[in-house]
Design a protein around this motif. Structure first.
Motif, short mmCIF file in Angstrom:
data_model
loop_
_atom_site.label_atom_id
_atom_site.label_comp_id
_atom_site.label_asym_id
_atom_site.label_seq_id
_atom_site.Cartn_x
_atom_site.Cartn_y
_atom_site.Cartn_z
N ASP A 87 -9.57 14.04 1.68
CA ASP A 87 -9.93 13.09 0.63
C ASP A 87 -8.96 11.92 0.67
O ASP A 87 -7.75 12.10 0.85
N VAL A 88 -9.51 10.72 0.51
CA VAL A 88 -8.68 9.50 0.44
C VAL A 88 -9.24 8.60 -0.65
O VAL A 88 -10.45 8.54 -0.85
N ASP A 89 -8.34 7.92 -1.35
CA ASP A 89 -8.78 6.96 -2.35
C ASP A 89 -9.15 5.66 -1.65
O ASP A 89 -8.39 5.14 -0.83
N ILE A 90 -10.34 5.16 -1.97
CA ILE A 90 -10.86 3.93 -1.38
C ILE A 90 -11.06 2.91 -2.49
O ILE A 90 -11.57 3.24 -3.57
N VAL A 91 -10.64 1.68 -2.22
CA VAL A 91 -10.85 0.58 -3.16
C VAL A 91 -11.91 -0.32 -2.54
O VAL A 91 -11.81 -0.69 -1.37
N TYR A 92 -12.94 -0.67 -3.33
CA TYR A 92 -14.00 -1.55 -2.82
C TYR A 92 -14.37 -2.57 -3.89
O TYR A 92 -14.09 -2.38 -5.08
N LEU A 93 -15.01 -3.65 -3.46
CA LEU A 93 -15.50 -4.65 -4.40
C LEU A 93 -16.89 -4.23 -4.86
O LEU A 93 -17.80 -4.07 -4.03
N PRO A 94 -17.09 -4.06 -6.16
CA PRO A 94 -18.41 -3.64 -6.66
C PRO A 94 -19.54 -4.58 -6.25
O PRO A 94 -20.65 -4.13 -5.98
N ASP A 95 -19.27 -5.88 -6.16
CA ASP A 95 -20.31 -6.84 -5.80
C ASP A 95 -20.49 -6.97 -4.28
O ASP A 95 -21.46 -7.56 -3.82
N ASP A 96 -19.56 -6.38 -3.50
CA ASP A 96 -19.67 -6.38 -2.03
C ASP A 96 -18.89 -5.19 -1.47
O ASP A 96 -17.77 -5.34 -0.99
N PRO A 97 -19.47 -3.99 -1.53
CA PRO A 97 -18.76 -2.78 -1.09
C PRO A 97 -18.36 -2.78 0.39
O PRO A 97 -17.53 -1.97 0.79
N SER A 98 -18.92 -3.71 1.18
CA SER A 98 -18.49 -3.78 2.58
C SER A 98 -17.03 -4.25 2.66
O SER A 98 -16.37 -4.08 3.68
N VAL A 99 -16.54 -4.83 1.58
CA VAL A 99 -15.11 -5.19 1.49
C VAL A 99 -14.42 -4.00 0.84
O VAL A 99 -14.59 -3.75 -0.35
N ASN A 100 -13.67 -3.26 1.65
CA ASN A 100 -13.03 -2.04 1.16
C ASN A 100 -11.79 -1.74 1.98
O ASN A 100 -11.60 -2.28 3.06
N ALA A 101 -10.95 -0.87 1.43
CA ALA A 101 -9.74 -0.45 2.12
C ALA A 101 -9.25 0.85 1.51
O ALA A 101 -9.54 1.16 0.36
N MET A 102 -8.50 1.61 2.30
CA MET A 102 -7.84 2.78 1.75
C MET A 102 -6.78 2.29 0.76
O MET A 102 -6.05 1.34 1.05
N GLU A 103 -6.72 2.92 -0.38
CA GLU A 103 -5.78 2.49 -1.41
C GLU A 103 -4.34 2.54 -0.90
O GLU A 103 -3.54 1.66 -1.20
N SER A 104 -4.01 3.54 -0.09
CA SER A 104 -2.64 3.66 0.42
C SER A 104 -2.27 2.46 1.29
O SER A 104 -1.14 1.97 1.24
N LEU A 105 -3.22 1.96 2.09
CA LEU A 105 -2.94 0.80 2.92
C LEU A 105 -2.86 -0.47 2.08
O LEU A 105 -2.03 -1.35 2.34
N LEU A 106 -3.69 -0.55 1.06
CA LEU A 106 -3.63 -1.68 0.14
C LEU A 106 -2.28 -1.71 -0.58
O LEU A 106 -1.67 -2.77 -0.73
N ASP A 107 -1.79 -0.55 -0.97
CA ASP A 107 -0.47 -0.46 -1.61
C ASP A 107 0.63 -0.92 -0.66
O ASP A 107 1.58 -1.59 -1.08
N GLN A 108 0.53 -0.56 0.63
CA GLN A 108 1.53 -0.99 1.60
C GLN A 108 1.53 -2.51 1.74
O GLN A 108 2.59 -3.13 1.82
N VAL A 109 0.35 -3.11 1.76
CA VAL A 109 0.25 -4.57 1.87
C VAL A 109 0.85 -5.23 0.64
O VAL A 109 1.62 -6.19 0.74
N LYS A 110 0.53 -4.72 -0.55
CA LYS A 110 1.08 -5.27 -1.80
C LYS A 110 2.60 -5.19 -1.78
O LYS A 110 3.29 -6.13 -2.15
N SER A 111 3.12 -4.04 -1.36
CA SER A 111 4.57 -3.85 -1.31
C SER A 111 5.22 -4.83 -0.35
O SER A 111 6.25 -5.43 -0.66
#
Length: 135
Positions: free
Chosen positions: A104-128
């Protein structure tokens, strides 16, 4: 070389150099646009993204060219409306070792365009990384 022959070669060489420079510039522009688009997507995901639980569907080494291999993780997720999406990531060796099929992995996506998505862990790394650059 006869002077007339030399003049006929130079313009051709100049054209080849000009064409090569234009191709290189075009490739650089395309690369910059891709990076800018991905950066914009990550910003939108961090601001407006919806998180769901997805599954890692494949963890494999894929042959590229000349024997080189990409370390690939594929995942899938369902939106709130039930539509299934999948995505392929090329990852580092460290990231590759941290995933298993069926995980299981947490995925973040845009509700109006789900093709834009990323694993939450990778998104957190980018934010950091972005936050540490600002400091």
């Amino acid at each position: 070389i006869h002077p007339i022959e030399q003049r006929s070669i130079e313009p051709m060489t100049e054209w080849l150099v000009l064409i090569m420079v234009l191709v290189i510039v075009a490739l650089i522009v395309v690369a910059i646009r891709r990076v800018a688009k991905r950066s914009q997507s990550l910003m939108l995901l961090s601001e407006r993204g919806q998180t769901v639980v997805g599954k890692v569907t494949h963890v494999q080494k894929e042959r590229r060219s000349r024997g080189e291999r990409d370390l690939v993780v594929r995942y899938s997720f369902r939106t709130g409306g039930g539509t299934e999406y999948s995505h392929k990531l090329v990852v580092t060796p460290e990231q590759f070792r941290s995933y298993t099929e069926g995980q299981d992995v947490d995925i973040v996506y845009l509700p109006d365009d789900p093709s834009v998505n990323a694993m939450e862990s990778l998104l957190d790394q980018v934010k950091s990384a972005m936050n540490s650059k600002r400091q």
